[in-house]
Motif scaffolding. Structure first.
Motif, mmCIF file in Angstrom:
data_model
loop_
_atom_site.group_PDB
_atom_site.id
_atom_site.type_symbol
_atom_site.label_atom_id
_atom_site.label_comp_id
_atom_site.label_asym_id
_atom_site.label_seq_id
_atom_site.Cartn_x
_atom_site.Cartn_y
_atom_site.Cartn_z
ATOM 1 N N ASN A 451 -89.144 59.388 4.603
ATOM 2 C CA ASN A 451 -88.771 58.075 5.154
ATOM 3 C C ASN A 451 -88.509 57.155 3.959
ATOM 4 N N LEU A 452 -87.264 57.132 3.486
ATOM 5 C CA LEU A 452 -86.928 56.435 2.243
ATOM 6 C C LEU A 452 -86.837 54.931 2.456
ATOM 7 N N ARG A 453 -87.518 54.200 1.590
ATOM 8 C CA ARG A 453 -87.491 52.738 1.652
ATOM 9 C C ARG A 453 -86.196 52.227 1.023
ATOM 10 N N THR A 454 -85.693 51.104 1.538
ATOM 11 C CA THR A 454 -84.485 50.517 0.973
ATOM 12 C C THR A 454 -84.709 50.140 -0.491
ATOM 13 N N LYS A 455 -83.636 50.209 -1.259
ATOM 14 C CA LYS A 455 -83.591 49.884 -2.693
ATOM 15 C C LYS A 455 -84.149 50.994 -3.593
ATOM 16 N N LEU A 456 -84.560 52.110 -3.007
ATOM 17 C CA LEU A 456 -84.847 53.281 -3.830
ATOM 18 C C LEU A 456 -83.515 53.945 -4.191
ATOM 19 N N PHE A 460 -78.069 61.624 -4.065
ATOM 20 C CA PHE A 460 -76.965 61.820 -3.124
ATOM 21 C C PHE A 460 -76.810 60.630 -2.175
ATOM 22 N N THR A 461 -75.585 60.436 -1.685
ATOM 23 C CA THR A 461 -75.377 59.593 -0.510
ATOM 24 C C THR A 461 -75.715 60.443 0.711
ATOM 25 N N PRO A 462 -75.942 59.848 1.882
ATOM 26 C CA PRO A 462 -76.197 60.671 3.074
ATOM 27 C C PRO A 462 -75.050 61.656 3.347
ATOM 28 N N ALA A 500 -73.664 56.656 -10.110
ATOM 29 C CA ALA A 500 -73.291 56.898 -8.706
ATOM 30 C C ALA A 500 -74.500 57.171 -7.812
ATOM 31 N N TRP A 501 -75.722 57.131 -8.360
ATOM 32 C CA TRP A 501 -76.892 57.368 -7.516
ATOM 33 C C TRP A 501 -76.912 56.365 -6.368
ATOM 34 N N ARG A 502 -77.277 56.840 -5.211
ATOM 35 C CA ARG A 502 -77.264 56.009 -4.014
ATOM 36 C C ARG A 502 -78.438 55.041 -3.999
ATOM 37 N N ILE A 503 -78.160 53.772 -3.758
ATOM 38 C CA ILE A 503 -79.214 52.780 -3.498
ATOM 39 C C ILE A 503 -79.420 52.766 -1.990
ATOM 40 N N VAL A 504 -80.582 53.199 -1.564
ATOM 41 C CA VAL A 504 -80.840 53.370 -0.130
ATOM 42 C C VAL A 504 -80.684 52.042 0.619
ATOM 43 N N ASP A 508 -79.665 54.414 6.414
ATOM 44 C CA ASP A 508 -79.391 55.685 5.740
ATOM 45 C C ASP A 508 -80.290 56.786 6.318
ATOM 46 N N ASN A 509 -79.682 57.892 6.666
ATOM 47 C CA ASN A 509 -80.433 58.996 7.263
ATOM 48 C C ASN A 509 -80.106 60.297 6.538
ATOM 49 N N TYR A 510 -81.109 60.893 5.938
ATOM 50 C CA TYR A 510 -80.924 62.152 5.214
ATOM 51 C C TYR A 510 -81.415 63.358 6.019
#
Length: 549
Positions: A451-456, A460-462, A500-504, A508-510
Motif C-alpha cells: 500500500n504505497l504512500r503518495t510521494k514515495l 516503475f509507473t503502474p 524517470a522514477w515514479r512519484i506515487v 496509483d495501483n500496482y
C-alpha cells in the motif's frame, strides 16, 4: 542405527535452516550465503588446537572481495567462504539501535518525554531523519600557501574536509585494518601515507598531482559543491590553530539529482543541508543559507519533531507504559519487538504525518537521542518497506556491477524450476534465496502487494509495471532465455534512469492481474527451496550415520 540417523537428520535440518540466509536482511542482487555447507562448523576459531579439523597442507591465502566483484565475476567455485566473508559489508557496519535495544528504564523515560514530562537523568531529543545523501564535513583552522610569483604567504581560508558516506566508510574500514584511530576527526584527516607505502605511492596515479602525505578529503566537494562553498566562505566561526569540528550533514536535492525513495518536491537546483550532528546553531544555519549557492541550511533544533498531544495519544502511551512496567518474565527485547514497538511506531507516524521539508511527503523516520546514553532510530514502515525491496537492486545495478547474462540465466533457471513437479539435489543452484531470479520475483510480488504512500518514488509507473509483470508471467508459462534477458534489461533500465522514477500519486495501483499468478509461482519456488534444504540435510544425515555405524 535408526535412532542415530533420526538425531543426525534433526540436527542437520536445523543447521540448513540457519545456513540458508540471514533473517531480516536483504542482500544485494544475486548474492547469498554458502557458509555452513558440508556440515562444517563455520564458527570455529582460528586459534583452535583440534588438529584433526586442520589442513596439513600449505596455508591458503584468505580473500575478502567486494559484493560488486562477486556480482560481476560470479561466485568462487574453488574454495568455501565463511559467513563473515560473504557478508563482510554487514559485519563491518554497526547498525543503529532501535526501540528493542533500549533498557526498560530508557523506554519508560522516552514515553514520559512523549507525554511532555521530564525525567531526572534523561535528556531526550527527537529529530526527523531525512532521505538524502549523507555528507561528512570537517572544518579546521586557516590554511596558508606560498604565492609562486610574489613569494608571499597567502591565507587560503579555513581547511575544509568533505567525504561522502561511501568514501568515509571505506577509509574507516581501511584504518581499522591498520589499527589506526577511527574517531570522526581522525577519519576525515586521513592521509594517503597513513594507508599506503611509498612504493605504492610511486606506482599510483596520485604521484602526479599530490605528495605522499596528501589528505584524502581536503578541499573535496564530496556530494555537494554548495555545501563545500558554504562551509568554506560562510561558516561564521574561526577555528583556533590545531582545532577541528566535525559535522554530519544530510544533503536533500531535487528528484532528478538523487536516487532516494522520497520526493520532497524540491525545485530546480535548490538544495537543503540538514546538519544533524555537531555544534551547529540556528544562527549558524541562517548565516550559511545562501541563495547565491541555492542552498538552505537547517540545524539540529530546526529538525526536531514532537507529536501533537491528544487524549487518545495520552491513553495509548499510558497503556503502553503500564504494560512495560508490568513486564517481568521472558526476553524484554522480544517483548518490546512484538508488543510495544508496533504500537509506538504507528502512534508516532500517524501523529506526525508529513515531513518538515514537505508536509505532503512522508518522512524516513525519527532519530532519538538520550544524551550520554544512546541514540536510536524509529523507522517509518511506509518508507522502510519500499527501501528494503528496492535498495538491493539500486546498489547492484550500478554501472558495471552486475553480469546481466548471469542474472538472466538465473531468472530463466528459476522459471524452469517452478514448472518442475519435483526438485532433486541435481536441480539448479539458482533455486535459493537471494539468487537474481528469486529477487526479481520477490520484487514483483512485494511491490504488487504494498500500500504505497503518495510521494514515495518507485522504479516503475503502474503502466510499465504491468508490462514488466506480464513478461514475467509469460516467462513462467514458457521459460526461454531471450525473455529472461528482456526482463533483466528492463529492470536495469528503470533502476538506472533515476529521473524517470515514479512519484506515487493518489490512485496509483500496482496490484494488477499478474500479481496473483507471480505470487503463486513465488510461493512454489520457496517450497522447492525448502525441499532442497531437506534433501541436503537427509543426505548429510545418511553419510554421518554411516560413519558412526
Amino acid at each position: 542405527m535408526q535412532d542415530i540417523y533420526n538425531k543426525v537428520l534433526e540436527a542437520l535440518v536445523r543447521e540448513f535452516s540457519v545456513a540458508g540466509g540471514i533473517g531480516g536482511v536483504v542482500t544485494p542482487l544475486g548474492t547469498g550465503p554458502k557458509a555452513g555447507s558440508q556440515g562444517k562448523n563455520m564458527y570455529k576459531k582460528s586459534t583452535a588446537t583440534d588438529k584433526k579439523h586442520r589442513s596439513k597442507g600449505k596455508k591458503k591465502k584468505t580473500y575478502t572481495r567486494s559484493v560488486q566483484w562477486y556480482l560481476k565475476n560470479g561466485g568462487e567455485k574453488g574454495r568455501k567462504r565463511t559467513l563473515k566473508e560473504n557478508y563482510s559489508f554487514l559485519f563491518e557496519s554497526k547498525k543503529t539501535p532501535q526501540l528493542e535495544n533500549l533498557s526498560k528504564d530508557q523506554i519508560l523515560a522516552f514515553i514520559e518525554h512523549m507525554l511532555g514530562n521530564a525525567v531526572e537523568g534523561y535528556q531526550i531529543s527527537m529529530t526527523e531523519k531525512f532521505s538524502g545523501q549523507h555528507v561528512s564535513v570537517l572544518i579546521g583552522p586557516d590554511g596558508y600557501k606560498k604565492d609562486k610569483k610574489t613569494n608571499k604567504t597567502i591565507n587560503t581560508g579555513p581547511q575544509i574536509f568533505i567525504a561522502t558516506k561511501k568514501s568515509f566508510d571505506k577509509e574507516k574500514s581501511d584504518r581499522l585494518k591498520k589499527g589506526l584511530p577511527v574517531t570522526n576527526v581522525d577519519i576525515m584527516k586521513t592521509k594517503y601515507s597513513d594507508l599506503h607505502t611509498y612504493d605504492e605511492f610511486k606506482k599510483s596515479s596520485h604521484r602526479r598531482r599530490a605528495g605522499y602525505n596528501w589528505y584524502l578529503f581536503l578541499n573535496r566537494s564530496g556530494a555537494s559543491r554548495s555545501i563545500y562553498n558554504s562551509f568554506k566562505y560562510s561558516y561564521p566561526h574561526k577555528m583556533p590553530e590545531g582545532t577541528y569540528k566535525y559535522f554530519g550533514v544530510e544533503s536533500l536535492k531535487s528528484d532528478d539529482r538523487k536516487g532516494d525513495y522520497i520526493s520532497y518536491s524540491i525545485p530546480g537546483r535548490k538544495e537543503y543541508a540538514v546538519v544533524y550532528s555537531g555544534e551547529f546553531t540556528e544562527e549558524d544555519a541562517k548565516a550559511m543559507t545562501n541563495p547565491e549557492y541555492n542552498i538552505y541550511f537547517m540545524g539540529p533544533n530546526q529538525a526536531k519533531r514532537f507529536p501533537e498531544i491528544t487524549q487518545e495519544y495520552i491513553d495509548i502511551l499510558s497503556s503502553l507504559k503500564q504494560e512495560i512496567q508490568s513486564h517481568s518474565t521472558g526476553s524484554f527485547k522480544q517483548f518490546v519487538l512484538e508488543n510495544i514497538k508496533p504500537q509506538l511506531t504507528e502512534l508516532l507516524m500517524t501523529s506526525l504525518s508529513g515531513s518538515l521539508i514537505a508536509p505532503s511527503s512522508p518522512f524516513e523516520g525519527l532519530f532519538v537521542s538520550i544524551k550520554d546514553q544512546i541514540g536510536f532510530k524509529i523507522p517509518n514502515p511506509k518508507y522502510g518497506d519500499l527501501q528494503r525491496i528496492q535498495s538491493p537492486f539500486a546498489s547492484s545495478f550500478e554501472y558495471g556491477a552486475i553480469d546481466l547474462r548471469s542474472a538472466s540465466q538465473s531468472l530463466f533457471e528459476v522459471a524452469e524450476a517452478i514448472k518442475l513437479q519435483d526438485v532433486t539435489l541435481d536441480s539448479s543452484d539458482q533455486i535459493r534465496k537471494n539468487s537474481s531470479g528469486y529477487n526479481t520475483l520477490n520484487y514483483a510480488v512485494t511491490i504488487g502487494s504494498m500500500n504505497l504512500r503518495t510521494k514515495l518514488r518507485v522504479f516503475f509507473t503502474p503502466e510499465s509495471f504491468y508490462e514488466f509483470t506480464s513478461d514475467i508471467v509469460d516467462l513462467l508459462n514458457n521459460p526461454n532465455k531471450s525473455l529472461a534477458s528482456k526482463i533483466m534489461k528492463t529492470m536495469l533500465g528503470v533502476v538506472r534512469n533515476k529521473r524517470a522514477w515514479r512519484i506515487v500519486e493518489p490512485g496509483d495501483n500496482y496490484n494488477n492481474e499478474n500479481i496473483a499468478i507471480i505470487t503463486q509461482a513465488f510461493n512454489d519456488l520457496c517450497l522447492k527451496i525448502e525441499e532442497i534444504k531437506r534433501l541436503k540435510a537427509e543426505k548429510k544425515a545418511q553419510e554421518k550415520a554411516k560413519k558412526l555405524s
